[in-house]
Design a protein around this motif. Structure first.
Motif, PDB file in Angstrom:
ATOM      1  N   SER A   1       0.877  -1.107   0.005  1.00  0.00           N
ATOM      2  CA  SER A   1       0.011  -0.024  -0.090  1.00  0.00           C
ATOM      3  C   SER A   1       0.885   1.318  -0.237  1.00  0.00           C
ATOM      4  O   SER A   1       0.405   2.206  -0.496  1.00  0.00           O
ATOM      5  N   TYR A   2       2.213   1.287   0.361  1.00  0.00           N
ATOM      6  CA  TYR A   2       2.865   2.416   0.522  1.00  0.00           C
ATOM      7  C   TYR A   2       3.981   2.559  -0.709  1.00  0.00           C
ATOM      8  O   TYR A   2       4.625   3.344  -0.492  1.00  0.00           O
TER       9      TYR A   2
ATOM     10  N   SER B   1       4.569   3.137  -3.302  1.00  0.00           N
ATOM     11  CA  SER B   1       4.364   4.024  -4.559  1.00  0.00           C
ATOM     12  C   SER B   1       5.572   4.103  -5.452  1.00  0.00           C
ATOM     13  O   SER B   1       5.562   4.425  -6.566  1.00  0.00           O
TER      14      SER B   1
ATOM     15  N   LYS C   1      -3.479   7.069  11.871  1.00  0.00           N
ATOM     16  CA  LYS C   1      -3.293   7.669  10.253  1.00  0.00           C
ATOM     17  C   LYS C   1      -1.807   8.139  10.134  1.00  0.00           C
ATOM     18  O   LYS C   1      -0.994   8.300  10.909  1.00  0.00           O
TER      19      LYS C   1
ATOM     20  N   MET D   1       1.138   9.275   8.180  1.00  0.00           N
ATOM     21  CA  MET D   1       1.887  10.666   7.640  1.00  0.00           C
ATOM     22  C   MET D   1       3.225  10.349   7.078  1.00  0.00           C
ATOM     23  O   MET D   1       3.719   9.433   7.592  1.00  0.00           O
TER      24      MET D   1
ATOM     25  N   SER E   1       0.747  13.747   3.471  1.00  0.00           N
ATOM     26  CA  SER E   1      -0.142  12.618   3.888  1.00  0.00           C
ATOM     27  C   SER E   1       0.033  11.515   3.144  1.00  0.00           C
ATOM     28  O   SER E   1      -0.437  10.551   3.157  1.00  0.00           O
ATOM     29  N   THR E   2       0.606  11.628   2.268  1.00  0.00           N
ATOM     30  CA  THR E   2       1.050  10.335   1.213  1.00  0.00           C
ATOM     31  C   THR E   2       2.440   9.997   0.593  1.00  0.00           C
ATOM     32  O   THR E   2       3.283  11.198   0.611  1.00  0.00           O
ATOM     33  N   ALA E   3       2.577   9.049   0.419  1.00  0.00           N
ATOM     34  CA  ALA E   3       3.866   8.690   0.162  1.00  0.00           C
ATOM     35  C   ALA E   3       4.474   9.328  -1.198  1.00  0.00           C
ATOM     36  O   ALA E   3       5.561   9.657  -1.331  1.00  0.00           O
ATOM     37  N   ALA E   4       3.473   9.282  -2.093  1.00  0.00           N
ATOM     38  CA  ALA E   4       3.921   9.798  -3.378  1.00  0.00           C
ATOM     39  C   ALA E   4       4.281  11.353  -3.091  1.00  0.00           C
ATOM     40  O   ALA E   4       5.078  12.027  -3.793  1.00  0.00           O
ATOM     41  N   GLY E   5       3.525  11.848  -2.205  1.00  0.00           N
ATOM     42  CA  GLY E   5       3.667  13.412  -1.960  1.00  0.00           C
ATOM     43  C   GLY E   5       5.172  13.562  -1.514  1.00  0.00           C
ATOM     44  O   GLY E   5       5.654  14.485  -2.074  1.00  0.00           O
TER      45      GLY E   5
ATOM     46  N   GLU F   1       7.866   7.234   7.800  1.00  0.00           N
ATOM     47  CA  GLU F   1       6.395   7.036   8.130  1.00  0.00           C
ATOM     48  C   GLU F   1       5.972   7.406   9.587  1.00  0.00           C
ATOM     49  O   GLU F   1       6.567   6.945  10.231  1.00  0.00           O
TER      50      GLU F   1
END
Length: 550
Positions: free
Chosen positions: A208-209, A211, A285, A287, A300-304, A333
């Motif tokens: 899930s992470y 990316s 949550k 981050m 908030s997102t790994a991609a970000g 994370e």
DNA sequence: GCTGCCGGGAA
DNA sequence: TTCCCGGCAGC
């Protein structure tokens, strides 16, 4: 089947670090197999590591023995791939992907055979046990040993180190993690085959992470290509403990058992086969925090966060989504516990508040690879090499451990995660999940070997430390150096005090405070049971008599 | 075993 | 808060 499993589990082709020492100062090593016909297994003593590899069960009377050697390569060899055994893989894999690398390597005469073999196994067809097996084994050996991950054409030292770290972690996992018993089958495969392809076409399903695929992940689904592994597909969460490289919170050591904490909930559940409480998981949550020095950006997102690192810190083209995974080492994370009820209040008891109080060191973003302080802070870590630009292992380990105890604890020392977020957010701490039962009665013992290992990351948990928490039984043990020297003292002192308080027998105090039995007349004696209604209220209620006090 | 009374539950 | 009681401990 078994043979295939063995092959898949093989570390061939992996590059590892030799432990710091006179012989191998972190020099990159490559695991290679050398075929030795008709040799007795017991005589394979030439290699640093020996193991009987697959093939013994399928080669018939004639046994081929493969000696797995750890070969040393110089930095140039590894980094440039201009010579030496690693060259093929480097070149072949430099087109971005293990799978491709594998294919490229297999592009020779053996490729189709290998593929057929795989398919044959998939279909359950019996294999030709003779020369074919032998040749297959050789081919397999070639393929595996040469399919060392080379993420991309851009082959910097950092990347090389990433591979090294990956290989090292894989090896560590194989040898230490009980979890790896089944998943590990994917390890070598992942390394040699589809690691980099997780994001797109490979059989691997990105976690899930993942990316960017910068870190290795075992979240391979039920390995379509390998029906021999009955293990059910593991959920992404189940692999958290293994995705250490990208998870700052990650629990402990490079793999598995050592890392308790943070991901304890996951890790422990994996280790102990305990179901993970949904509630907690849902309340977390995630981050992602940039670990670049003086940055600390949280997304908030790994991609970000990856994009952020890529563009802002690595100075790469922001238009390109391509990632070689380097960014993964620059962010961590962070789990924020959004469940108030189960949040800090519930968790704090596990870690006496005193433990949390020590003054936090000045914010010091754990700048992984570049942080000099990190190295100085942890002189001991055998598993850790000096904090050089190359040493991503340090970053990974630190990150993981910091995560393990993350939060304020982790935020501490030398390069921990003392970032604004980690300090303000109770989250990090949360990673140490506890059960209330444990909180209530747990005799907590923190045997600290008091080694010089001043913990850097937060507590300074190093891979060599063992940090175990039993969620099932009260006794909680912390073994190893958990904190930095200065901090450890306060920590242990406060902790001991807390422990004393916790362990103080209520009865003892009760006995001392218990009112001495009055010898005088009491309502009962004076009025008797018949006239109970004449007793004082206290006497009626079996309390200390208020009428005839002594 | 009797008695005083602490700790805690129920209303 | 009041009432009640289980249970511990001193005698």
């Amino acid at each position: 089947m078994h043979a295939r499993r063995l092959v898949k589990r093989s570390v061939l082709g992996s590059r590892v670090y030799a432990p710091p020492g006179p012989a191998g100062d972190g020099a990159p090593l490559a695991v290679q197999a050398v075929k030795q016909d008709n040799r007795d297994l017991s005589t394979t003593g030439t290699g640093t590591t020996t193991t009987g590899t697959g093939g013994t069960g399928t080669t018939g009377p004639r046994r081929n023995v493969y000696t797995v050697l750890l070969k040393e390569f110089t930095e140039e060899e590894v980094a440039c791939g201009t010579k030496g055994p690693l060259k093929p893989s480097l070149k072949q894999n430099s087109n971005n992907g293990f799978g491709k690398g594998l294919k490229g390597e297999a592009g020779g005469p053996g490729a189709p055979e290998e593929q057929r073999l795989a398919e044959g196994k998939r279909l359950g067809r019996p294999l030709d046990p003779d020369a074919r097996s032998v040749s297959l084994l050789e081919q397999k050996r070639k393929v595996v040993s040469s399919s060392i991950d080379v993420p991309h054409a851009r082959r910097s030292e950092e990347e090389v180190d990433m591979d090294k770290v990956t290989a090292a972690m894989v090896l560590t996992s194989l040898s230490t993690s009980p979890l790896v018993r089944s998943p590990p089958v994917k390890v070598s495969e992942g390394l040699s085959g589809s690691w980099k392809e997780t994001g797109s076409t490979g059989p691997f399903t990105p976690s899930s992470y993942s990316s960017s695929g910068g870190y290795w992940s075992w979240s391979a689904p039920s390995d379509q290509s390998n029906p021999s592994t009955p293990s059910p597909p593991l959920s992404a969460d189940s692999f958290k403990p293994f995705r250490v490289p990208s998870l700052g919170n990650g629990g402990g050591g490079p793999a598995g058992p050592e890392d308790p904490s943070l991901d304890d909930q996951d890790g422990s559940s994996l280790l102990f086969d305990e179901p993970i409480p949904r509630k907690r998981k849902n309340s977390m949550k995630v981050m992602f925090k940039c670990l670049w020095k003086n940055c600390g950006k949280v997304l908030s997102t790994a991609a970000g966060i990856q994009r952020h690192i890529r563009t802002v810190h690595l100075g790469r083209n922001c238009d390109s989504d391509w990632s070689d995974g380097e960014e993964d080492f620059y962010y961590t994370e962070i789990k924020l516990n959004t469940d108030a009820a189960d949040g800090l209040g519930g968790l704090c008891p596990a870690l006496p508040s005193a433990l949390l109080s020590p003054p936090l060191p000045p914010p010091h973003p754990p700048h992984l690879p570049h942080h000099p302080a990190a190295g100085s802070a942890q002189p001991c870590g055998d598993a850790l090499r000096p904090p050089t630009q190359n040493n991503i292992a340090v970053a990974v380990a630190k990150d993981n451990h910091g995560g393990a105890c993350n939060g304020r604890l982790g935020g501490g020392g030398g390069g921990g995660g003392a970032t604004p977020l980690s300090r303000s957010a109770p989250s990090a701490l949360y990673l140490i999940h506890t059960d209330h039962a444990y909180q209530a009665t747990a005799p907590v013992s923190i045997p600290s070997n008091g080694s010089s290992c001043g913990g850097p990351a937060l507590g300074g948990f190093t891979p060599t430390n063992s940090f175990s928490i039993s969620w099932q039984s009260p006794p909680v043990t912390f073994t190893g150096n958990s904190v930095s020297p200065s901090k450890s003292q306060g920590f242990s002192e406060q902790r001991s005090q807390t422990i004393a308080v916790l362990s103080s027998p209520p009865r003892a105090t009760a006995a001392l405070s218990r009112k001495v039995r009055g010898e005088g007349k009491k309502c009962r004696k004076v009025y008797g049971m018949e006239n109970r209604d004449m007793w004082c209220t206290a006497c009626r209620w079996k309390k200390a008599c208020q009428r005839f006090t002594d």
